[in-house]
Design a protein around this motif. Structure first.
Motif, PDB file in Angstrom:
ATOM      1  N   CYS A 337       0.816  -1.210   0.000  1.00  0.00           N
ATOM      2  CA  CYS A 337       0.000   0.000   0.000  1.00  0.00           C
ATOM      3  C   CYS A 337       0.852   1.264   0.000  1.00  0.00           C
ATOM      4  CB  CYS A 337      -0.946   0.005   1.196  1.00  0.00           C
ATOM      5  SG  CYS A 337      -0.097  -0.071   2.775  1.00  0.00           S
ATOM      6  N   VAL A 338       2.163   1.138   0.229  1.00  0.00           N
ATOM      7  CA  VAL A 338       3.049   2.298   0.272  1.00  0.00           C
ATOM      8  C   VAL A 338       4.005   2.317  -0.915  1.00  0.00           C
ATOM      9  CG1 VAL A 338       4.835   3.485   1.627  1.00  0.00           C
ATOM     10  CG2 VAL A 338       2.915   2.376   2.790  1.00  0.00           C
ATOM     11  N   PHE A 339       4.521   1.154  -1.280  1.00  0.00           N
ATOM     12  CA  PHE A 339       5.561   1.093  -2.309  1.00  0.00           C
ATOM     13  C   PHE A 339       5.133   1.727  -3.630  1.00  0.00           C
ATOM     14  CE2 PHE A 339       8.530  -1.021  -5.240  1.00  0.00           C
ATOM     15  CZ  PHE A 339       9.718  -0.700  -4.604  1.00  0.00           C
ATOM     16  N   PRO A 340       3.888   1.499  -4.121  1.00  0.00           N
ATOM     17  CA  PRO A 340       3.503   2.164  -5.376  1.00  0.00           C
ATOM     18  C   PRO A 340       3.518   3.678  -5.283  1.00  0.00           C
ATOM     19  CG  PRO A 340       2.020   0.347  -4.875  1.00  0.00           C
ATOM     20  CD  PRO A 340       2.865   0.555  -3.660  1.00  0.00           C
ATOM     21  N   VAL A 341       3.171   4.216  -4.092  1.00  0.00           N
ATOM     22  CA  VAL A 341       3.188   5.666  -3.925  1.00  0.00           C
ATOM     23  C   VAL A 341       4.619   6.190  -4.036  1.00  0.00           C
ATOM     24  CG1 VAL A 341       2.608   7.567  -2.373  1.00  0.00           C
ATOM     25  CG2 VAL A 341       1.141   5.537  -2.488  1.00  0.00           C
ATOM     26  N   LEU A 342       5.561   5.452  -3.438  1.00  0.00           N
ATOM     27  CA  LEU A 342       6.961   5.866  -3.536  1.00  0.00           C
ATOM     28  C   LEU A 342       7.449   5.767  -4.984  1.00  0.00           C
ATOM     29  CD1 LEU A 342       8.421   4.156  -0.339  1.00  0.00           C
ATOM     30  CD2 LEU A 342       7.586   6.486  -0.619  1.00  0.00           C
ATOM     31  N   ALA A 343       6.966   4.740  -5.700  1.00  0.00           N
ATOM     32  CA  ALA A 343       7.361   4.617  -7.101  1.00  0.00           C
ATOM     33  C   ALA A 343       6.896   5.823  -7.910  1.00  0.00           C
ATOM     34  CB  ALA A 343       6.782   3.326  -7.679  1.00  0.00           C
ATOM     35  N   ILE A 344       5.687   6.306  -7.629  1.00  0.00           N
ATOM     36  CA  ILE A 344       5.193   7.501  -8.316  1.00  0.00           C
ATOM     37  C   ILE A 344       6.100   8.688  -8.023  1.00  0.00           C
ATOM     38  CG2 ILE A 344       3.285   9.149  -8.408  1.00  0.00           C
ATOM     39  CD1 ILE A 344       1.382   6.822  -7.895  1.00  0.00           C
ATOM     40  N   LYS A 345       6.535   8.787  -6.769  1.00  0.00           N
ATOM     41  CA  LYS A 345       7.390   9.925  -6.398  1.00  0.00           C
ATOM     42  C   LYS A 345       8.757   9.818  -7.066  1.00  0.00           C
ATOM     43  CE  LYS A 345       8.220  13.733  -4.832  1.00  0.00           C
ATOM     44  NZ  LYS A 345       7.516  14.838  -5.508  1.00  0.00           N
ATOM     45  N   VAL A 346       9.302   8.602  -7.158  1.00  0.00           N
ATOM     46  CA  VAL A 346      10.590   8.430  -7.828  1.00  0.00           C
ATOM     47  C   VAL A 346      10.488   8.857  -9.289  1.00  0.00           C
ATOM     48  CG1 VAL A 346      12.283   6.726  -8.589  1.00  0.00           C
ATOM     49  CG2 VAL A 346      11.404   6.642  -6.256  1.00  0.00           C
ATOM     50  N   VAL A 347       9.382   8.517  -9.930  1.00  0.00           N
ATOM     51  CA  VAL A 347       9.174   8.957 -11.313  1.00  0.00           C
ATOM     52  C   VAL A 347       9.157  10.478 -11.384  1.00  0.00           C
ATOM     53  CG1 VAL A 347       7.528   8.973 -13.222  1.00  0.00           C
ATOM     54  CG2 VAL A 347       7.977   6.856 -11.979  1.00  0.00           C
ATOM     55  N   GLY A 348       8.525  11.096 -10.348  1.00  0.00           N
ATOM     56  CA  GLY A 348       8.519  12.559 -10.320  1.00  0.00           C
ATOM     57  C   GLY A 348       9.909  13.138 -10.166  1.00  0.00           C
TER      58      GLY A 348
END
Length: 452
Positions: A337-348
């Protein structure tokens, strides 16, 4: 478009989160009546008025809780955890305090709670006010109650219900007399003599006189009415010195008050009957300074002498706790539930790979969103609890309405990620320009989303 997805998600989730926090538990019903049934408890509002109802007269009402096996609710002092049942009555009657029956000690792991299982009736005296004027021909006293209770097994479910009971004024009401008689019999009797409380370092020694001869030499249960005074699950000792019963119990490391008088309830078994007695212990001498609890046990308390001789251990324990919290937070980032959110931020971050300044500003804004969100949630919880709300973090996830709303939210997010629709279709066009004007706002909202 990616920003619009990120923007809509935190705004939607924050709206849901506010509803989650304000939801203190599972509502047991939607329409008032005198019974409420949940999966764990059957609650019923009862009345006992054998002499009828009239202005200035006192009648008894009570909330009966029938627990499912292995479930329990709590006494006025819930022990290590839990919350006592609370009753709120409507105008027209002057309600007294709950006449709490004798509790039992309920061990759960390395904790100990005080409460009730099986079936228990919580009686309350109601004094009819002089302005009560029954209407003819069907004169009745209408009593309305809003009750909150926390029912626990290994997990806890906060529940509440609205009750209405109509008591005839021209006839006696005594159908539940046996239940009220049993509840009255389970009340602790007040001892004629006051008890005494002295300190032995970080332990409290209680001496009680005036107990009946039938209890002398027997092992008694000990229940302080004031919460957070002793460690309920810690080892303690008791002994008889003639007719004087004494006990030595460890003080709580989380003690929040230092009262001069301690109300105490003692209970003991005599044959098939459980007897209870209420006394007040006068505290002699100043309360000792509070000390830290050992990190290896929830019930082990460092003595005052040890704390004074080893002050250098405190900073190392603090740093160890901070290191453990940091490692725990890093591990939690791997949750689905957290890792995908961090992935979005890394893309940013990658989008600003050629601009170190934008990377730094985005990282700071993202961190600010995370930290400020946690501060806001913690402050809100403290304010609501300080205002008397019975809630704790995680209770909302035991509410069917909240779980259903979360399921609907994640279904919508899943459909969005699958390309079925775009959040941009529902967001005003001026919001779409927000990222171009200030990318830090996008990073800030992403930090809030990570908290959610």
């Amino acid at each position: 478009m990616i920003f619009l997805k990120r923007l809509a998600r935190p705004l939607t989730s924050l709206f849901l989160l506010a509803n989650c926090i304000l939801s203190t538990g599972a509502h047991a019903q939607t329409s008032p009546k005198n019974t409420v049934a949940t999966e764990q408890v059957q609650a019923e509002l009862m009345a006992h008025a054998p002499d009828g109802v009239a202005p200035g007269r006192t009648v008894w009402v009570g909330l009966q809780l029938r627990h499912q096996p292995q479930w329990h609710t709590y006494w006025k002092n819930s022990g290590d955890s839990g919350l006592p049942t609370s009753l709120t009555w409507t105008a027209g009657v002057l309600a007294g305090d709950i006449a709490w029956p004798l509790p039992v000690k309920i061990p759960i792991g390395n904790l100990a709670n005080y409460g009730y299982d099986n079936t228990i009736l919580l009686p309350v005296p109601l004094k009819i006010t002089p302005d009560f004027k029954p209407s003819a021909p069907n004169s009745e006293l209408e009593i309305k109650l809003h009750a909150n209770w926390l029912v626990c097994k290994l997990e806890c479910v906060p529940q509440d219900g609205d009750f209405v009971l109509r008591i005839p004024t021209k006839s006696s009401t005594a159908m539940q007399g046996a239940a009220f008689d049993a509840a009255f019999k389970a009340q602790p009797q007040r001892l004629p003599e006051a008890a005494r409380a002295d300190f032995q370092g970080q332990k409290l020694q209680v001496s009680v006189t005036g107990l009946p001869d039938s209890l002398q030499g027997k092992t008694l249960d000990f229940f302080p009415e004031t919460p957070e005074i002793i460690e309920p699950a810690a080892l303690w000792t008791q002994a008889w010195q003639g007719a004087v019963w004494t006990a030595v119990v460890p003080l709580s490391a989380n003690r929040s008050t230092s009262p001069e008088i301690l109300p105490l309830v003692l209970a003991g078994q005599v044959g098939q009957e459980r007897l209870g007695f209420l006394t007040q212990a006068k505290v002699n001498g100043p309360w000792p300074d509070k000390v830290r609890a050992s990190v290896s046990s929830a019930t082990t308390v460092t003595t005052g002498t040890a704390a004074a001789n080893t002050p250098s251990n405190m900073p190392s324990s603090l740093w160890l706790a901070l290191l453990g919290a940091l490692l725990g937070g890093m591990i939690l980032n791997l949750m689905p539930c957290v890792f995908p959110v961090l992935a979005i931020k890394v893309v940013g971050f990658a989008r600003h790979g050629n601009n170190p300044r934008h990377q730094r500003m985005g990282g700071l804004a993202y961190s600010a969103g995370v930290v400020l969100s946690f501060f806001a949630l913690g402050a809100l919880m403290l304010v609501l609890r300080g205002a008397g709300e019975q809630l704790g973090w995680g209770f909302q996830l035991q509410s069917p309405a909240v779980v259903a709303a979360l399921a609907a939210l994640f279904t919508v997010i899943g459909l969005n990620l699958a390309g079925v629709f775009e959040f941009g279709q529902f967001v005003p066009s001026r919001v779409a320009l927000l990222e171009a004007k200030n990318p830090s706002v996008d990073a800030f909202l992403s930090g809030i989303l990570a908290v959610v």
